[in-house]
Each structure stands twice: as structure tokens, then as C-alpha cells.
Scaffold this active site. Structure first.
Site, PDB file in Angstrom:
ATOM      1  N   VAL A   1       0.824  -1.203   0.000  1.00 59.24           N
ATOM      2  CA  VAL A   1       0.000   0.000   0.000  1.00 59.24           C
ATOM      3  C   VAL A   1       0.861   1.256   0.000  1.00 59.24           C
ATOM      4  O   VAL A   1       0.677   2.160  -0.829  1.00 59.24           O
ATOM      5  CB  VAL A   1      -0.959   0.000   1.207  1.00 59.24           C
ATOM      6  CG1 VAL A   1      -1.731   1.313   1.281  1.00 59.24           C
ATOM      7  CG2 VAL A   1      -1.919  -1.175   1.121  1.00 59.24           C
TER       8      VAL A   1
ATOM      9  N   GLU B   1      -7.601   2.311   1.073  1.00 60.18           N
ATOM     10  CA  GLU B   1      -7.119   1.899  -0.253  1.00 60.18           C
ATOM     11  C   GLU B   1      -7.918   0.698  -0.729  1.00 60.18           C
ATOM     12  O   GLU B   1      -8.436  -0.081   0.070  1.00 60.18           O
ATOM     13  CB  GLU B   1      -5.622   1.591  -0.197  1.00 60.18           C
ATOM     14  CG  GLU B   1      -5.211   0.548   0.839  1.00 60.18           C
ATOM     15  CD  GLU B   1      -5.456  -0.876   0.409  1.00 60.18           C
ATOM     16  OE1 GLU B   1      -5.579  -1.118  -0.799  1.00 60.18           O
ATOM     17  OE2 GLU B   1      -5.541  -1.750   1.292  1.00 60.18           O
TER      18      GLU B   1
ATOM     19  N   CYS C   1      -5.405  -9.365   2.632  1.00 61.37           N
ATOM     20  CA  CYS C   1      -6.585  -8.531   2.914  1.00 61.37           C
ATOM     21  C   CYS C   1      -7.818  -9.333   3.320  1.00 61.37           C
ATOM     22  O   CYS C   1      -8.328  -9.177   4.431  1.00 61.37           O
ATOM     23  CB  CYS C   1      -6.902  -7.654   1.701  1.00 61.37           C
ATOM     24  SG  CYS C   1      -5.683  -6.358   1.411  1.00 61.37           S
TER      25      CYS C   1
END
Length: 446
Positions: free
Chosen positions: A11, A149, A258
Site C-alpha cells: 500500500v 485503499e 486482505c
């Protein structure tokens, strides 16, 4: 705008480089000197298509730099972006120690007004808590911003430069306007909301996508029992605009940094407010079990006995175009094979080094070419849908294997590919493509 990005993982690094690409002066900060040395030498610590070339261009343009010096970076910048990791704790909650540490260091370094944006995925209320920490350590003014994000590993650069939307959580109208100005070159799909809603949008988005994956995998399992083809089913579903085709690819489940982390964290967030997220618990359970569909299919080919068999594995990363092996299905599958007494021959285009460190045990032979891994194997399990696997000549593959058994965990091959081969073939949710085993379908009565 002068921007400091704290954290050089997926990220932070991709975001920092892309802000430089649209004309801003960016410094990326990390506590690990080895990582900064690598970046300064023109190397990158992650595999991400297009990223290295972009970094080279921005450094030549003098818009991008790397350092371990957080205080000076904070003082030189108007916008500070926190993009450090929030890995899961044993109970599934997000570990906020790194983000707390970053907030404290920012507070100690501040010499005037700053905008402090959190890109890390954090539980609802974290931005407010961080603001309290910073207020307790400095009297300098600042505004808090939530800037979640939505990039995907493997397409992170494209996703950052061409996002579906930008979500900005802010309480200050002036800070929100500056964030809109910053992101206008990327998209006109800008959403400004309150900070808590912005934090929740990130978790809700990932939880919903994970739900789609587990749902289509459950449908695939039913397809195998009733004789339907999950590819056709998914296509028919995806043509409905209310559903859409994305994340309807049946396989062996999701992995990565994630979805596993964020689904479990959201379950914990719900639990803290006395709410049981039953649906999401089922999504996680389905995903965990789906990984072992490969093992069940393999055991069926060998009448339940894997001991002494040589099994080739193609694909170790959790998805193609990345070297990320965090929560990859390959880990549990290979571990189970080794525990069952099988010998494993493994190959991945870029993730082998990371996977070897993750696995941390003997019993696997590692290969630099896909065909070398498959040579002499009793069976081949395809776990990651790298493009190179789809280009393989199956007749040649069959000729080098001891037994032509192919378990396709990502539905890479189709009927045309299998024509004239002698493979015992099985995939996910496509019983009509089964070869080499008798499959009797039930007659449904209504």
C-alpha cells in the site's frame, strides 16, 4: 504537494510512487534500513508488475525519495500518510501497535499544521483514537483523514492510477477539499464522508467480495453433485447488472493479506458491539474448507492413500502476478500432503523463495521450471492461475508424468485443451469435464 508516506509495503510503496507520478514530491519512510537501501539501489522488496519502472522514472524526475528519517520527513511535508501494516492478532483483531507507534512519532516530529491520513485498514474509531494520541503529545494543529485503499496485488499500479472510486473520510471541510484536489487527476468518482463511515467502507467492501467468492464456491460444489457447469452458471449470474461478473471465479478460495485478515477483523468488530456476524463467519468457514477440495479430489484418485505418492504443485502465491504468500491456500494443501506421507515437487514463477520461508519444513523439492516440477509425478495440482500454466502443452505434460492425473484448482483448462489427452482430470464445479473416472449424476425429480 509535499507528501510523506510511512510504510513501504504494497500500500505505502505503490501509493507513494503513484502520488509522485501525478506530480507531487513524495518521500517514503520505513524503519527497516535494509528495505530503504534496496529501494535506493533501484530494487524493490515486493513483486508488482510495472512498479520498478515507475520508481526509476520518478526518482530520475526527483519527485520520489526513500529514507529511514521519519522526523525530518514529517517536518518537510504538508500531508502525512500512514500506510503501515495492521496484521491480525491470534483472536482475529487487527494489531494496531505499528500504527500507534507511527502516530506517536509523527506527533513528536510535528512543527506546524499537518494533514494526517490513514491508508492502513483499521477498525472503526481508530482515526479518532489516533487523533487523541497525537493531541496528547503536541499542541500543533492537524486534521485527521481516513483514506482507505482498494488496490489489488498484481494490478496495484493500475488500480491506484485508475481507481473505481476514492473514499475520503474527514471532519474538516478544508482538509476534505485538499484531498479532493489531490485525487482529482485520478478519478472524478470521489466520495467525501465522515471518518467512521470511511473506515467501515473498507471492511464492508472486502467482506462483500469475500462473500461472493465463498458463495460461488458453494455453488460450484453443488454443481459437481447435480451435473451443472459453474462457469456457465457464473456467466449467467454475472450478466445480471445487479450482480456483475467480478469475483465469481470458482476455485480453492481466497487468500492474501486482505480478505482473510479483514473478514476476521470485521467479525471481531461486530462482536465488540454485541453483534454476531453469522453470514461472515460462514464465509470464512466455507473458504477454509474449500482449500481441501483439492485434497479430497486427490485422495479419490488414489483410493484415500497419499503416502509414497509424488505430487507436483504448480503455484504457491495466493494469486498470480504477485510473490505474496500470506494465507495462501498452497500452505495448508502442501502441509497436508507432507503430513500424509506424500513427496511434493513445487514450482511458482516468482513466489518460491517467500513460500520456502513460510513453509519452514523439509519434504519438498523446489524447481525453477514448471515441467521440471511435474516430471515423474503421480499427480499434478494447479493452485495458482499463472498465465504460463494455461499455455502448457498438455500432451507434453502427460508424457513426462508418471501418472496423468491433473487436479485443476483454478479451472484453467477447458474441454478443448483436454481433447485427445489421457489425463484423469478434475476441476472445480465442472463435472462434465471429469475424465478417467466414472461420474453418475443424480436424476432430479420435481
Amino acid at each position: 504537494m509535499k507528501i510523506t508516506v510511512i510504510g513501504t509495503g504494497y500500500v505505502g510503496l505503490v501509493s507513494g510512487v503513484c502520488y509522485a507520478e501525478i506530480g507531487h514530491e513524495v518521500v517514503c519512510v520505513d524503519k527497516e534500513p535494509a528495505k530503504i537501501d534496496m529501494l535506493q539501489d533501484g530494487e524493490i522488496p515486493i513483486y508488482e508488475p510495472g512498479l520498478k519502472k515507475l520508481i526509476e522514472g520518478e526518482r530520475l524526475a526527483d519527485r520520489l525519495s526513500f529514507t529511514t528519517d521519519l522526523p525530518s520527513s514529517v517536518r518537510r511535508s504538508e500531508l502525512i500518510i500512514i500506510a503501515v501494516g495492521t496484521p491480525p492478532l491470534p483472536n482475529g483483531e487487527a494489531n494496531l501497535s505499528y500504527i500507534d507507534g507511527a502516530a506517536k512519532e509523527i506527533a513528536m516530529a510535528m512543527d506546524g499544521y499537518k494533514m494526517i491520513a490513514v491508508k492502513s485498514t483499521v477498525p472503526v474509531g481508530t482515526n479518532e483514537r489516533l487523533a487523541g494520541i497525537i493531541h496528547s503529545m503536541t499542541d500543533k494543529p492537524f486534521d485527521s483523514i481516513s483514506l482507505p485503499e482498494f488496490l489489488r496485488e498484481g494490478t496495484a499500479v493500475h488500480d491506484t492510477l485508475h481507481p473505481d472510486r476514492i473514499v475520503i473520510g474527514a471532519e474538516s471541510e478544508a482538509a476534505a477539499r485538499r484531498m479532493v484536489e489531490l485525487h482529482n487527476p485520478l478519478t472524478d468518482q470521489l466520495m467525501v464522508t465522515d471518518i467512521r463511515s470511511a473506515e467501515m467502507i473498507k471492511y464492508a467492501s472486502n467482506a462483500f467480495l469475500a462473500t461472493k467468492i465463498s458463495f460461488i464456491n458453494e455453488i460450484a460444489n453443488i454443481c459437481e453433485k447435480v451435473g451443472a457447469d459453474v462457469l456457465r452458471v457464473a456467466e449467467g449470474m454475472g450478466r445480471d447488472r445487479r450482480i456483475g461478473p467480478s469475483f465469481l471465479n470458482a476455485g480453492i478460495g481466497y487468500g492474501g493479506s486482505c480478505f482473510p485478515k479483514d473478514t476476521k477483523a470485521l467479525i471481531q468488530i461486530a462482536g465488540h458491539v454485541d453483534y454476531e456476524f453469522k453470514l461472515l463467519r460462514s464465509v470464512v468457514e466455507v473458504n477454509q474448507d474449500q482449500r481441501f477440495s483439492i485434497i479430497r479430489k486427490l485422495e479419490k484418485c488414489f483410493d484415500g492413500e497419499l503416502a509414497g505418492k509424488t505430487v507436483a504443485v504448480w503455484g504457491l502465491a495466493f494469486k498470480p502476478n504477485t510473490d505474496d504468500v500470506r494465507d495462501t491456500p498452497a500452505l495448508e494443501i502442501i502441509s497436508h500432503l507432507l503430513d500424509a506421507g506424500a513427496r511434493v515437487r513445487a514450482y511458482d514463477p516468482v513466489a518460491t523463495g517467500n513460500f520456502r520461508l513460510l513453509l519452514g519444513r523439509e519434504g519438498v523439492s523446489w524447481h525453477g521450471k514448471a515441467m521440471d516440477a511435474a516430471s515423474g509425478a503421480d499427480a499434478l495440482c494447479l493452485l495458482t492461475d499463472w498465465e504460463e500454466f494455461a499455455q502448457v502443452n498438455l500432451m507434453q505434460l502427460q508424457s513426462i508424468m508418471k501418472r496423468p492425473i491433473l487436479i485443476d484448482g483454478r479451472n484453467v483448462f477447458d474441454e478443448q485443451d483436454l481433447l485427445n489427452t489421457g489425463f484423469i482430470y478434475d476441476s472445480i464445479g465442472r463435472p462434465s469435464l471429469k475424465q478417467g473416472t466414472k461420474q453418475q449424476m443424480p436424476v432430479l425429480q420435481f
